[in-house]
Write a protein that holds these residues in place. Structure first.
Motif, PDB file in Angstrom:
ATOM      1  N   THR A   1     -78.906 -14.605 -58.838  1.00  0.00           N
ATOM      2  CA  THR A   1     -77.783 -15.346 -59.417  1.00  0.00           C
ATOM      3  C   THR A   1     -77.591 -16.623 -58.616  1.00  0.00           C
ATOM      4  O   THR A   1     -77.885 -16.678 -57.419  1.00  0.00           O
ATOM      5  CB  THR A   1     -76.471 -14.540 -59.380  1.00  0.00           C
ATOM      6  OG1 THR A   1     -76.160 -14.187 -58.021  1.00  0.00           O
ATOM      7  CG2 THR A   1     -76.599 -13.276 -60.221  1.00  0.00           C
ATOM      8  N   LEU A   2     -77.112 -17.655 -59.288  1.00  0.00           N
ATOM      9  CA  LEU A   2     -76.871 -18.938 -58.626  1.00  0.00           C
ATOM     10  C   LEU A   2     -75.585 -19.534 -59.170  1.00  0.00           C
ATOM     11  O   LEU A   2     -75.403 -19.654 -60.380  1.00  0.00           O
ATOM     12  CB  LEU A   2     -78.028 -19.899 -58.875  1.00  0.00           C
ATOM     13  CG  LEU A   2     -77.899 -21.299 -58.249  1.00  0.00           C
ATOM     14  CD1 LEU A   2     -77.931 -21.204 -56.718  1.00  0.00           C
ATOM     15  CD2 LEU A   2     -79.005 -22.229 -58.739  1.00  0.00           C
ATOM     16  N   GLU A   3     -74.685 -19.871 -58.257  1.00  0.00           N
ATOM     17  CA  GLU A   3     -73.436 -20.540 -58.607  1.00  0.00           C
ATOM     18  C   GLU A   3     -73.333 -21.830 -57.789  1.00  0.00           C
ATOM     19  O   GLU A   3     -73.441 -21.793 -56.564  1.00  0.00           O
ATOM     20  CB  GLU A   3     -72.231 -19.647 -58.324  1.00  0.00           C
ATOM     21  CG  GLU A   3     -72.209 -18.378 -59.167  1.00  0.00           C
ATOM     22  CD  GLU A   3     -71.032 -17.477 -58.824  1.00  0.00           C
ATOM     23  OE1 GLU A   3     -70.342 -17.752 -57.812  1.00  0.00           O
ATOM     24  OE2 GLU A   3     -70.803 -16.493 -59.550  1.00  0.00           O
ATOM     25  N   VAL A   4     -73.167 -22.936 -58.482  1.00  0.00           N
ATOM     26  CA  VAL A   4     -73.045 -24.236 -57.815  1.00  0.00           C
ATOM     27  C   VAL A   4     -71.925 -25.023 -58.493  1.00  0.00           C
ATOM     28  O   VAL A   4     -72.024 -25.319 -59.692  1.00  0.00           O
ATOM     29  CB  VAL A   4     -74.356 -25.055 -57.895  1.00  0.00           C
ATOM     30  CG1 VAL A   4     -74.227 -26.337 -57.071  1.00  0.00           C
ATOM     31  CG2 VAL A   4     -75.549 -24.236 -57.435  1.00  0.00           C
TER      32      VAL A   4
ATOM     33  N   PRO B   1     -78.087 -30.138 -63.103  1.00  0.00           N
ATOM     34  CA  PRO B   1     -77.000 -29.636 -63.946  1.00  0.00           C
ATOM     35  C   PRO B   1     -76.043 -30.760 -64.324  1.00  0.00           C
ATOM     36  O   PRO B   1     -75.842 -31.695 -63.551  1.00  0.00           O
ATOM     37  CB  PRO B   1     -76.310 -28.596 -63.056  1.00  0.00           C
ATOM     38  CG  PRO B   1     -76.637 -29.008 -61.656  1.00  0.00           C
ATOM     39  CD  PRO B   1     -77.992 -29.641 -61.718  1.00  0.00           C
ATOM     40  N   VAL B   2     -75.455 -30.660 -65.516  1.00  0.00           N
ATOM     41  CA  VAL B   2     -74.485 -31.671 -65.942  1.00  0.00           C
ATOM     42  C   VAL B   2     -73.065 -31.256 -65.582  1.00  0.00           C
ATOM     43  O   VAL B   2     -72.116 -32.017 -65.773  1.00  0.00           O
ATOM     44  CB  VAL B   2     -74.577 -31.936 -67.464  1.00  0.00           C
ATOM     45  CG1 VAL B   2     -75.969 -32.399 -67.838  1.00  0.00           C
ATOM     46  CG2 VAL B   2     -74.204 -30.687 -68.262  1.00  0.00           C
ATOM     47  N   GLY B   3     -72.908 -30.037 -65.071  1.00  0.00           N
ATOM     48  CA  GLY B   3     -71.584 -29.530 -64.685  1.00  0.00           C
ATOM     49  C   GLY B   3     -71.750 -28.350 -63.745  1.00  0.00           C
ATOM     50  O   GLY B   3     -72.666 -28.316 -62.925  1.00  0.00           O
ATOM     51  N   ASN B   4     -70.876 -27.349 -63.865  1.00  0.00           N
ATOM     52  CA  ASN B   4     -70.946 -26.166 -63.015  1.00  0.00           C
ATOM     53  C   ASN B   4     -72.143 -25.295 -63.374  1.00  0.00           C
ATOM     54  O   ASN B   4     -72.470 -25.129 -64.549  1.00  0.00           O
ATOM     55  CB  ASN B   4     -69.671 -25.337 -63.147  1.00  0.00           C
ATOM     56  CG  ASN B   4     -68.443 -26.084 -62.647  1.00  0.00           C
ATOM     57  OD1 ASN B   4     -68.488 -26.724 -61.603  1.00  0.00           O
ATOM     58  ND2 ASN B   4     -67.358 -26.002 -63.386  1.00  0.00           N
ATOM     59  N   VAL B   5     -72.774 -24.718 -62.352  1.00  0.00           N
ATOM     60  CA  VAL B   5     -73.905 -23.818 -62.550  1.00  0.00           C
ATOM     61  C   VAL B   5     -73.439 -22.378 -62.367  1.00  0.00           C
ATOM     62  O   VAL B   5     -72.777 -22.045 -61.382  1.00  0.00           O
ATOM     63  CB  VAL B   5     -75.038 -24.116 -61.553  1.00  0.00           C
ATOM     64  CG1 VAL B   5     -76.154 -23.072 -61.678  1.00  0.00           C
ATOM     65  CG2 VAL B   5     -75.593 -25.516 -61.769  1.00  0.00           C
ATOM     66  N   ASP B   6     -73.763 -21.538 -63.332  1.00  0.00           N
ATOM     67  CA  ASP B   6     -73.504 -20.099 -63.246  1.00  0.00           C
ATOM     68  C   ASP B   6     -74.634 -19.414 -63.998  1.00  0.00           C
ATOM     69  O   ASP B   6     -74.604 -19.314 -65.219  1.00  0.00           O
ATOM     70  CB  ASP B   6     -72.138 -19.752 -63.861  1.00  0.00           C
ATOM     71  CG  ASP B   6     -71.826 -18.263 -63.788  1.00  0.00           C
ATOM     72  OD1 ASP B   6     -72.598 -17.523 -63.147  1.00  0.00           O
ATOM     73  OD2 ASP B   6     -70.818 -17.831 -64.390  1.00  0.00           O
ATOM     74  N   SER B   7     -75.657 -18.973 -63.274  1.00  0.00           N
ATOM     75  CA  SER B   7     -76.863 -18.455 -63.909  1.00  0.00           C
ATOM     76  C   SER B   7     -77.269 -17.104 -63.333  1.00  0.00           C
ATOM     77  O   SER B   7     -76.988 -16.801 -62.167  1.00  0.00           O
ATOM     78  CB  SER B   7     -78.033 -19.426 -63.720  1.00  0.00           C
ATOM     79  OG  SER B   7     -77.776 -20.667 -64.328  1.00  0.00           O
TER      80      SER B   7
ATOM     81  N   PHE C   1     -80.380 -16.621 -67.966  1.00  0.00           N
ATOM     82  CA  PHE C   1     -79.166 -16.741 -68.771  1.00  0.00           C
ATOM     83  C   PHE C   1     -78.221 -17.707 -68.072  1.00  0.00           C
ATOM     84  O   PHE C   1     -77.905 -17.541 -66.888  1.00  0.00           O
ATOM     85  CB  PHE C   1     -78.490 -15.376 -68.941  1.00  0.00           C
ATOM     86  CG  PHE C   1     -79.305 -14.400 -69.738  1.00  0.00           C
ATOM     87  CD1 PHE C   1     -79.165 -14.316 -71.117  1.00  0.00           C
ATOM     88  CD2 PHE C   1     -80.241 -13.583 -69.108  1.00  0.00           C
ATOM     89  CE1 PHE C   1     -79.933 -13.421 -71.853  1.00  0.00           C
ATOM     90  CE2 PHE C   1     -81.017 -12.690 -69.832  1.00  0.00           C
ATOM     91  CZ  PHE C   1     -80.856 -12.613 -71.211  1.00  0.00           C
ATOM     92  N   ASN C   2     -77.799 -18.723 -68.809  1.00  0.00           N
ATOM     93  CA  ASN C   2     -76.927 -19.744 -68.255  1.00  0.00           C
ATOM     94  C   ASN C   2     -75.517 -19.567 -68.820  1.00  0.00           C
ATOM     95  O   ASN C   2     -75.311 -19.676 -70.021  1.00  0.00           O
ATOM     96  CB  ASN C   2     -77.472 -21.135 -68.599  1.00  0.00           C
ATOM     97  CG  ASN C   2     -76.582 -22.241 -68.092  1.00  0.00           C
ATOM     98  OD1 ASN C   2     -75.917 -22.083 -67.077  1.00  0.00           O
ATOM     99  ND2 ASN C   2     -76.556 -23.356 -68.798  1.00  0.00           N
ATOM    100  N   PHE C   3     -74.552 -19.284 -67.939  1.00  0.00           N
ATOM    101  CA  PHE C   3     -73.172 -19.073 -68.361  1.00  0.00           C
ATOM    102  C   PHE C   3     -72.291 -20.276 -68.047  1.00  0.00           C
ATOM    103  O   PHE C   3     -71.100 -20.274 -68.366  1.00  0.00           O
ATOM    104  CB  PHE C   3     -72.597 -17.824 -67.671  1.00  0.00           C
ATOM    105  CG  PHE C   3     -73.488 -16.611 -67.801  1.00  0.00           C
ATOM    106  CD1 PHE C   3     -73.603 -15.940 -69.008  1.00  0.00           C
ATOM    107  CD2 PHE C   3     -74.243 -16.179 -66.723  1.00  0.00           C
ATOM    108  CE1 PHE C   3     -74.432 -14.832 -69.138  1.00  0.00           C
ATOM    109  CE2 PHE C   3     -75.077 -15.070 -66.833  1.00  0.00           C
ATOM    110  CZ  PHE C   3     -75.172 -14.397 -68.041  1.00  0.00           C
ATOM    111  N   GLY C   4     -72.876 -21.277 -67.404  1.00  0.00           N
ATOM    112  CA  GLY C   4     -72.118 -22.467 -67.042  1.00  0.00           C
ATOM    113  C   GLY C   4     -72.425 -23.621 -67.973  1.00  0.00           C
ATOM    114  O   GLY C   4     -72.688 -23.438 -69.169  1.00  0.00           O
ATOM    115  N   ASP C   5     -72.414 -24.822 -67.423  1.00  0.00           N
ATOM    116  CA  ASP C   5     -72.713 -26.009 -68.217  1.00  0.00           C
ATOM    117  C   ASP C   5     -74.224 -26.186 -68.342  1.00  0.00           C
ATOM    118  O   ASP C   5     -75.013 -25.515 -67.668  1.00  0.00           O
ATOM    119  CB  ASP C   5     -72.076 -27.241 -67.563  1.00  0.00           C
ATOM    120  CG  ASP C   5     -70.551 -27.146 -67.549  1.00  0.00           C
ATOM    121  OD1 ASP C   5     -69.975 -26.975 -68.639  1.00  0.00           O
ATOM    122  OD2 ASP C   5     -69.952 -27.221 -66.456  1.00  0.00           O
ATOM    123  N   LYS C   6     -74.617 -27.089 -69.205  1.00  0.00           N
ATOM    124  CA  LYS C   6     -76.034 -27.306 -69.487  1.00  0.00           C
ATOM    125  C   LYS C   6     -76.788 -27.816 -68.252  1.00  0.00           C
ATOM    126  O   LYS C   6     -76.204 -28.430 -67.353  1.00  0.00           O
ATOM    127  CB  LYS C   6     -76.202 -28.300 -70.636  1.00  0.00           C
ATOM    128  CG  LYS C   6     -75.811 -27.757 -72.002  1.00  0.00           C
ATOM    129  CD  LYS C   6     -76.850 -26.749 -72.494  1.00  0.00           C
ATOM    130  CE  LYS C   6     -76.596 -26.318 -73.927  1.00  0.00           C
ATOM    131  NZ  LYS C   6     -77.617 -25.357 -74.411  1.00  0.00           N
TER     132      LYS C   6
END
Length: 271
Positions: A21-24, A80-86, A45-50
């Motif tokens: 998992t990666l959160e930025v 990333p164009v915004g927050n990362v949640d993958s 699977f990307n749960f954040g921005d594109k």
């Protein structure tokens, strides 16, 4: 960056290397990050921005939110164009072929939406379940239920591919293919054919990617002090051979890689 890894279910551990998992959080100062070949196929699977994947210095495509990244033969840049949640499933080289009938050579250096690899209804249901999951463990449970169910429909991986991949992994990609096949040309042709279908790339390309993994681990964890030591540890002919192969896959020299802010994410994956 918050990067975490998780072990797979015991019935999947010979197929799935790990989950990560990666959160930025978004920062306008974020730089492009270079992703390097690692010999693995990933379902992400990307749960954040594109997330942008650059096809040139300025042109880019947007990653699908639920996709499979095939084998990589070259490095590429993302931003990333915004927050990362993958969350991603990192498959061993022979792992992903157990779940799809598509020849994996069709996935090389591409991001394919899961809806193009599985039945659309099951791909949609899986993506919705992943989105609705309340935490990481629930997401992992969801994907493992999906993978274990798909294993009942599994395709057969040829023995020649299995044995070759296992040897390359055990030797960090240092065993020459002609040594594995004892100079048998007919076996080499058979191996190349099966590799393209079940791995996606040639044995030689996989060998280089696996050796690069071992090299990056040595470099980033400071287990060797000099480039000469690293070349020796990974059985390159000499330092020039090591630098040539490294630049071919990563796009920069080993010295340029270390301390480069565009390599922060790749460095994180190998520490």
């Amino acid at each position: 960056m918050n990067y975490q890894t998780y072990k797979p279910h015991k019935d999947l551990e010979s197929i799935v290397k790990f989950y990560w998992t990666l959160e930025v959080p978004f920062d306008s100062k974020n730089q492009k990050q270079k992703i390097v070949p690692d010999g693995c196929i990933e379902m992400t699977f990307n749960f954040g921005d594109k997330i942008k994947r650059f096809t040139s210095e300025t042109e880019f495509i947007l990653h699908p939110n639920a996709m499979v990244m095939g084998q990589r033969t070259k490095s590429f840049n993302i931003l990333p164009v915004g927050n990362v949640d993958s969350l991603a499933i990192c498959f061993y080289p022979i792992g992903f072929a157990n779940f799809v009938k598509t020849p994996l050579e069709n996935l090389v250096d591409k991001e394919i939406p899961i809806s193009e690899l599985f039945e659309q209804s099951e791909a949609y249901e899986l993506e919705q379940q992943m989105i609705q999951a309340i935490d990481t463990q629930k997401r992992i449970d969801t994907i493992e239920n999906f993978l274990l169910k798909k294993l009942h429909e599994k395709n057969t991986i040829s023995n020649i591919v299995k044995s070759t991949v296992n040897t390359l992994l055990k030797t960090n990609g240092t065993t020459p293919i002609n040594v594995l096949l004892k100079e048998d040309i007919s076996k080499r042709r058979q191996l190349e054919r099966h590799f393209k279908k079940q791995i996606g790339i040639s044995p030689k390309q996989l060998s280089k990617a696996i050796r690069l993994q071992a090299t990056l681990n040595l470099m980033l964890n400071k287990k060797s002090e000099t480039l000469t030591d690293i070349a020796y540890e990974n059985e390159y002919f000499d330092q020039n051979h090591f630098i040539k192969d490294f630049k071919e896959l990563v796009g920069v020299t080993p010295k340029q890689f270390l301390g480069n802010e565009n390599m922060t994410l790749s460095s994180l994956f190998y520490k």
